[in-house]
Structures are given as structure tokens and as C-alpha cells.
Design a protein around this motif. Structure first.
Motif, PDB file in Angstrom:
ATOM      1  N   GLN A 108     -13.389   2.681  -6.627  1.00 37.89           N
ATOM      2  CA  GLN A 108     -12.948   1.287  -6.769  1.00 37.89           C
ATOM      3  C   GLN A 108     -13.298   0.705  -8.146  1.00 37.89           C
ATOM      4  O   GLN A 108     -12.476   0.028  -8.756  1.00 37.89           O
ATOM      5  CB  GLN A 108     -13.564   0.424  -5.647  1.00 37.89           C
ATOM      6  CG  GLN A 108     -13.001  -0.970  -5.570  1.00 37.89           C
ATOM      7  CD  GLN A 108     -11.563  -1.025  -5.071  1.00 37.89           C
ATOM      8  OE1 GLN A 108     -10.993  -0.038  -4.604  1.00 37.89           O
ATOM      9  NE2 GLN A 108     -10.962  -2.186  -5.152  1.00 37.89           N
ATOM     10  N   GLU A 137       0.417  -6.004 -12.028  1.00 38.62           N
ATOM     11  CA  GLU A 137       0.074  -6.602 -10.732  1.00 38.62           C
ATOM     12  C   GLU A 137       0.462  -5.667  -9.581  1.00 38.62           C
ATOM     13  O   GLU A 137      -0.282  -5.529  -8.607  1.00 38.62           O
ATOM     14  CB  GLU A 137       0.731  -7.972 -10.584  1.00 38.62           C
ATOM     15  CG  GLU A 137       0.098  -9.011 -11.474  1.00 38.62           C
ATOM     16  CD  GLU A 137       0.798 -10.367 -11.445  1.00 38.62           C
ATOM     17  OE1 GLU A 137       1.939 -10.457 -10.928  1.00 38.62           O
ATOM     18  OE2 GLU A 137       0.203 -11.331 -11.950  1.00 38.62           O
ATOM     19  N   LYS A 141      -2.240  -3.652  -7.016  1.00 36.37           N
ATOM     20  CA  LYS A 141      -2.117  -3.688  -5.560  1.00 36.37           C
ATOM     21  C   LYS A 141      -2.025  -2.274  -4.980  1.00 36.37           C
ATOM     22  O   LYS A 141      -2.674  -1.953  -3.976  1.00 36.37           O
ATOM     23  CB  LYS A 141      -0.888  -4.512  -5.168  1.00 36.37           C
ATOM     24  CG  LYS A 141      -0.703  -4.675  -3.684  1.00 36.37           C
ATOM     25  CD  LYS A 141       0.505  -5.541  -3.382  1.00 36.37           C
ATOM     26  CE  LYS A 141       0.720  -5.664  -1.877  1.00 36.37           C
ATOM     27  NZ  LYS A 141       1.890  -6.462  -1.563  1.00 36.37           N
ATOM     28  N   GLY A 144      -5.284  -0.512  -4.694  1.00 39.44           N
ATOM     29  CA  GLY A 144      -6.268  -1.111  -3.802  1.00 39.44           C
ATOM     30  C   GLY A 144      -7.043  -2.287  -4.345  1.00 39.44           C
ATOM     31  O   GLY A 144      -8.062  -2.673  -3.762  1.00 39.44           O
ATOM     32  N   LEU A 145      -6.589  -2.888  -5.433  1.00 41.42           N
ATOM     33  CA  LEU A 145      -7.252  -4.078  -5.955  1.00 41.42           C
ATOM     34  C   LEU A 145      -6.563  -5.321  -5.405  1.00 41.42           C
ATOM     35  O   LEU A 145      -5.343  -5.344  -5.263  1.00 41.42           O
ATOM     36  CB  LEU A 145      -7.194  -4.116  -7.488  1.00 41.42           C
ATOM     37  CG  LEU A 145      -8.381  -3.500  -8.230  1.00 41.42           C
ATOM     38  CD1 LEU A 145      -8.523  -2.035  -7.918  1.00 41.42           C
ATOM     39  CD2 LEU A 145      -8.275  -3.741  -9.710  1.00 41.42           C
ATOM     40  N   SER A 146      -7.353  -6.329  -5.131  1.00 41.93           N
ATOM     41  CA  SER A 146      -6.799  -7.599  -4.667  1.00 41.93           C
ATOM     42  C   SER A 146      -6.225  -8.362  -5.858  1.00 41.93           C
ATOM     43  O   SER A 146      -6.519  -8.044  -7.020  1.00 41.93           O
ATOM     44  CB  SER A 146      -7.890  -8.434  -3.997  1.00 41.93           C
ATOM     45  OG  SER A 146      -8.844  -8.845  -4.962  1.00 41.93           O
ATOM     46  N   ALA A 147      -5.450  -9.388  -5.563  1.00 38.93           N
ATOM     47  CA  ALA A 147      -4.891 -10.234  -6.624  1.00 38.93           C
ATOM     48  C   ALA A 147      -6.016 -10.879  -7.426  1.00 38.93           C
ATOM     49  O   ALA A 147      -5.914 -10.996  -8.650  1.00 38.93           O
ATOM     50  CB  ALA A 147      -3.969 -11.288  -6.024  1.00 38.93           C
ATOM     51  N   SER A 148      -7.083 -11.287  -6.755  1.00 38.39           N
ATOM     52  CA  SER A 148      -8.195 -11.927  -7.474  1.00 38.39           C
ATOM     53  C   SER A 148      -8.941 -10.920  -8.356  1.00 38.39           C
ATOM     54  O   SER A 148      -9.380 -11.263  -9.457  1.00 38.39           O
ATOM     55  CB  SER A 148      -9.154 -12.624  -6.512  1.00 38.39           C
ATOM     56  OG  SER A 148      -9.792 -11.694  -5.676  1.00 38.39           O
ATOM     57  N   GLU A 149      -9.055  -9.664  -7.911  1.00 40.72           N
ATOM     58  CA  GLU A 149      -9.689  -8.640  -8.743  1.00 40.72           C
ATOM     59  C   GLU A 149      -8.848  -8.356  -9.981  1.00 40.72           C
ATOM     60  O   GLU A 149      -9.374  -8.192 -11.083  1.00 40.72           O
ATOM     61  CB  GLU A 149      -9.905  -7.354  -7.940  1.00 40.72           C
ATOM     62  CG  GLU A 149     -10.997  -7.459  -6.900  1.00 40.72           C
ATOM     63  CD  GLU A 149     -11.039  -6.264  -5.967  1.00 40.72           C
ATOM     64  OE1 GLU A 149     -12.159  -5.797  -5.669  1.00 40.72           O
ATOM     65  OE2 GLU A 149      -9.961  -5.794  -5.527  1.00 40.72           O
ATOM     66  N   SER A 150      -7.536  -8.315  -9.809  1.00 37.09           N
ATOM     67  CA  SER A 150      -6.645  -8.109 -10.945  1.00 37.09           C
ATOM     68  C   SER A 150      -6.714  -9.292 -11.910  1.00 37.09           C
ATOM     69  O   SER A 150      -6.757  -9.103 -13.127  1.00 37.09           O
ATOM     70  CB  SER A 150      -5.205  -7.901 -10.460  1.00 37.09           C
ATOM     71  OG  SER A 150      -4.335  -7.731 -11.562  1.00 37.09           O
TER      72      SER A 150
END
Length: 163
Positions: A108, A137, A141, A144-150
Motif C-alpha cells: 500500500q 485518479e 482507484k 486500491g487508493l482512496s480518493a482522499s489518499e490520491s
């Protein structure tokens, strides 16, 4: 069949070639080789930089800088890796192959670092093209990264560039 590197190619280029011959992903509990990880990340950086159909020298230098710093490479190793990544980016389905490699072979934290490098390269020319944004973006996704992590990765990249 073993490939013999032409005279003058350094060991990094040979390692990258070997990683390609073995494949980007592994099965079972065998981790992905460092060279394969480097190639997967670099190829995605090239894909992102070319997304706006204008792969600039500034973006090329941003990729070299990102891979040099992130993977602790010397200038020749970074140039060799970029050369191979540019060739691999021409392969059909390349983005899918390298995205899958990141998804399956990176942890991760490493995935987050790849997305951060993608944002850094996309922002490096001073213009963030809509297609670059959509690609990054979507890739974030898919790995496995969230929108906030990106979004956080984008902020860190912008801050590093002084934007």
C-alpha cells in the motif's frame, strides 16, 4: 534463452531486461523483483506524461528526477530505466499491464508513492491536463487508493514542486 547485452550497456539495463524476461508479476509468496517494480512505476510515469499527447523535455526530466530519487539510482541507471519504460509504453495494453503489476506487486505504501510520482510528473510542466487527472485518479482507484489518499499524494507532489 539468455539475452546478451550489447557492449556499452550498463548493468542496470541488463537487470531491467532480465526482469522483463521473467515477467512483471510473480505467483505465490515470491515478491516482485526491485527491477520489475522500477519498470512498472517508470512505465506508468511515461504513460501519464504522454496522456496529454505532449511528452515534454520537462516531463522527461521530472520522470528522471522522480525515479532517481525514489529508487536511489544514478544518472545512467535512471536514463536506462526511462529508455526501457518509454519503449514498453508503446506496447498495446501497457497501462493495464503496469497498473496490474503495481496492484499485485506493490504494498500500500509503495502504491501511494507511485501515485505521488504520477502527480509530480503531471504537475511538472505547470499545466495539469484533464486526461492526466483522469488517468491518475483512475489508476489510484484501481491500485486500491482512496480518493482522499490520491488527493493527499497530489498535494505532496504540488508542494514538492512549489505549486
Amino acid at each position: 534463452m539468455k539475452t546478451v547485452a550489447p557492449a556499452g550497456e550498463d548493468k542496470m539495463f541488463e537487470k531491467i531486461r532480465n526482469a522483463l524476461q521473467k515477467g512483471l508479476t510473480t505467483t505465490g509468496n515470491v515478491p516482485m523483483s526491485p527491477e520489475a517494480k522500477q519498470l512498472a512505476a517508470a512505465a506508468l510515469l511515461v504513460e501519464a506524461a504522454g496522456r496529454d499527447r505532449d511528452f515534454t523535455d520537462g516531463e522527461r526530466e521530472a520522470i528522471k528526477r522522480a525515479i532517481t530519487e525514489h529508487f536511489t539510482l544514478n544518472a545512467d541507471e535512471a536514463a536506462d530505466l526511462l529508455k526501457v519504460a518509454e519503449e514498453r509504453a508503446k506496447v498495446g495494453m501497457g497501462e493495464y499491464i503496469f497498473t496490474k503489476a503495481v496492484q499485485e506487486g506493490f504494498n500500500q505504501e509503495e502504491r501511494g508513492q507511485v501515485v505521488e510520482m504520477l502527480w509530480e510528473v503531471a504537475l511538472s510542466d505547470g499545466t495539469l491536463h484533464r486526461m492526466e487527472t483522469v488517468m491518475i485518479e483512475t489508476l489510484a482507484k484501481e491500485v486500491g487508493l482512496s480518493a482522499s489518499e490520491s488527493a493527499s499524494a497530489k498535494e505532496r507532489a504540488a508542494a514538492r514542486l512549489g505549486h
